[in-house]
Design a protein around this motif. Structure first.
Motif, PDB file in Angstrom:
ATOM      1  N   TYR A  23       0.831  -1.212   0.000  1.00 61.17           N
ATOM      2  CA  TYR A  23       0.000   0.000   0.000  1.00 61.17           C
ATOM      3  C   TYR A  23       0.864   1.260   0.000  1.00 61.17           C
ATOM      4  N   ALA A  24       0.380   2.299  -0.672  1.00 57.79           N
ATOM      5  CA  ALA A  24       1.095   3.568  -0.744  1.00 57.79           C
ATOM      6  C   ALA A  24       0.126   4.715  -0.475  1.00 57.79           C
ATOM      7  N   TYR A  25       0.486   5.570   0.464  1.00 58.75           N
ATOM      8  CA  TYR A  25      -0.334   6.730   0.811  1.00 58.75           C
ATOM      9  C   TYR A  25       0.534   7.983   0.791  1.00 58.75           C
ATOM     10  N   VAL A  26       0.069   9.011   0.102  1.00 61.58           N
ATOM     11  CA  VAL A  26       0.767  10.291   0.051  1.00 61.58           C
ATOM     12  C   VAL A  26      -0.229  11.378   0.445  1.00 61.58           C
ATOM     13  N   TRP A  27       0.114  12.153   1.478  1.00 61.02           N
ATOM     14  CA  TRP A  27      -0.787  13.154   2.051  1.00 61.02           C
ATOM     15  C   TRP A  27      -0.187  14.533   1.855  1.00 61.02           C
ATOM     16  N   THR A  38      -6.008  19.436   4.904  1.00 63.13           N
ATOM     17  CA  THR A  38      -5.693  18.484   3.832  1.00 63.13           C
ATOM     18  C   THR A  38      -5.916  19.120   2.468  1.00 63.13           C
ATOM     19  N   ARG A  39      -4.907  19.025   1.621  1.00 64.71           N
ATOM     20  CA  ARG A  39      -5.060  19.441   0.222  1.00 64.71           C
ATOM     21  C   ARG A  39      -5.564  18.257  -0.597  1.00 64.71           C
ATOM     22  N   TRP A  40      -4.896  17.117  -0.453  1.00 66.70           N
ATOM     23  CA  TRP A  40      -5.355  15.858  -1.042  1.00 66.70           C
ATOM     24  C   TRP A  40      -4.656  14.694  -0.362  1.00 66.70           C
ATOM     25  N   LEU A  41      -5.274  13.534  -0.493  1.00 63.84           N
ATOM     26  CA  LEU A  41      -4.696  12.298   0.018  1.00 63.84           C
ATOM     27  C   LEU A  41      -4.745  11.261  -1.094  1.00 63.84           C
ATOM     28  N   HIS A  42      -3.572  10.814  -1.516  1.00 67.86           N
ATOM     29  CA  HIS A  42      -3.479   9.767  -2.542  1.00 67.86           C
ATOM     30  C   HIS A  42      -3.408   8.411  -1.858  1.00 67.86           C
ATOM     31  N   MET A  43      -4.234   7.462  -2.341  1.00 63.66           N
ATOM     32  CA  MET A  43      -4.287   6.120  -1.755  1.00 63.66           C
ATOM     33  C   MET A  43      -4.182   5.081  -2.864  1.00 63.66           C
ATOM     34  N   SER A  44      -3.035   4.436  -2.962  1.00 60.69           N
ATOM     35  CA  SER A  44      -2.857   3.329  -3.906  1.00 60.69           C
ATOM     36  C   SER A  44      -2.931   2.028  -3.123  1.00 60.69           C
ATOM     37  N   ASP A  45      -4.098   1.390  -3.154  1.00 56.18           N
ATOM     38  CA  ASP A  45      -4.269   0.146  -2.405  1.00 56.18           C
ATOM     39  C   ASP A  45      -4.444  -1.061  -3.317  1.00 56.18           C
ATOM     40  N   SER A  46      -4.169  -0.881  -4.608  1.00 56.88           N
ATOM     41  CA  SER A  46      -4.122  -2.006  -5.537  1.00 56.88           C
ATOM     42  C   SER A  46      -3.176  -1.650  -6.670  1.00 56.88           C
ATOM     43  N   MET A  53      -8.539  11.635  -2.338  1.00 61.87           N
ATOM     44  CA  MET A  53      -9.496  12.431  -1.562  1.00 61.87           C
ATOM     45  C   MET A  53      -9.085  13.893  -1.655  1.00 61.87           C
ATOM     46  N   ASP A  54     -10.030  14.762  -1.998  1.00 60.06           N
ATOM     47  CA  ASP A  54      -9.708  16.182  -2.137  1.00 60.06           C
ATOM     48  C   ASP A  54      -9.915  16.922  -0.818  1.00 60.06           C
ATOM     49  N   ALA A  55      -9.748  18.244  -0.861  1.00 59.67           N
ATOM     50  CA  ALA A  55      -9.808  19.057   0.354  1.00 59.67           C
ATOM     51  C   ALA A  55     -11.178  19.036   1.022  1.00 59.67           C
ATOM     52  N   SER A  56     -12.223  18.760   0.256  1.00 56.48           N
ATOM     53  CA  SER A  56     -13.576  18.716   0.821  1.00 56.48           C
ATOM     54  C   SER A  56     -13.922  17.359   1.414  1.00 56.48           C
ATOM     55  N   GLY A  57     -13.038  16.381   1.256  1.00 56.08           N
ATOM     56  CA  GLY A  57     -13.289  15.037   1.761  1.00 56.08           C
ATOM     57  C   GLY A  57     -13.917  14.097   0.751  1.00 56.08           C
TER      58      GLY A  57
END
Length: 223
Positions: A23-27, A38-46, A53-57
């Motif tokens: 898994y890779a997460y970049v915040w 939060t500006r964005w959250l990148h989630m590579s889970d596959s 996820m953007d700033a609004s959630g």
């Protein structure tokens, strides 16, 4: 890391990450002097799909589009190193996050995936001044077909690849160490272009030709 995701005239963002084997997460986080946001959250889970996820959630799912190695890894998943770099590699004035064998754009979406998997060291610079933009030299701990590669930092296109197959290539470096050769040089613990032999290096980044038989220091360089 710190990244200018809106360009050099705006405040930078903090970049925090977890994961590289799977898994890779970049915040990306902004700070206004009082609060973190939060500006964005990148989630590579596959290997094929990732979420941002953007700033609004709000979270959206995307399908990865590139994998230059042909190994089927289209996201940041299992493509990370024990380090990362930040640079404006695509020339849009905004920084990108260089993950090792993959990269994401200033908005958290995938820029590309090389797909060679987990590695230990990366060196980002204008290794080949005859090519536009920057290049990345990456060593691979994956014990795969190739022990290292050099690729275009903006597109992920593989320029050179090689090294002894099936090895944990944990150390490597790139620098301009040969004064009379144009471009920089690269070398690693399992160098060469022959997959069956531990050939001596370094090699020139422009031509891929061997320029020496003695490796310099493996981890860092001091100017």
């Amino acid at each position: 890391a710190t990244a200018y995701l809106d360009g050099p005239d705006s405040n930078p963002s903090g970049i925090f990450c977890r994961g590289y084997y799977t898994y890779a997460y970049v915040w990306a986080v902004d700070f206004d002097g009082t609060q973190l946001k939060t500006r964005w959250l990148h989630m590579s889970d596959s290997k094929t799909q990732y979420k941002v996820m953007d700033a609004s959630g709000t979270t959206k799912t995307y399908t990865g589009k590139t994998c230059f190695s042909g190994l089927g890894r289209y996201t940041m998943y299992a493509n990370g190193n024990h380090n990362m770099s930040v640079a404006d590699v695509d020339g849009d004035g905004k920084d990108e996050i260089i993950w090792g064998s993959a990269a994401c754009d200033d908005d958290g979406k995938m820029l590309y995936a090389v797909g060679f998997g987990h590695g230990d060291a990366i060196h980002l610079a204008d290794l080949d001044p005859d090519r536009p933009g920057l290049e990345l030299f990456d060593v691979h701990e994956e014990k795969g077909t190739y022990a290292w590669d050099m690729h275009d930092a903006a597109t992920g296109e593989i320029i050179w690849k090689g090294g002894q197959s099936g090895q944990d290539n944990g150390r490597g470096c790139a620098a301009d160490i040969v004064a009379d050769k144009r471009g920089q040089e690269f070398w690693s613990a399992y160098g060469g272009f022959d997959s069956s032999a531990r050939i001596q290096n370094p090699f020139n980044a422009i031509t891929g030709t061997q320029v020496g038989t003695s490796k310099p220091a493996m981890n860092f360089r001091i100017y």
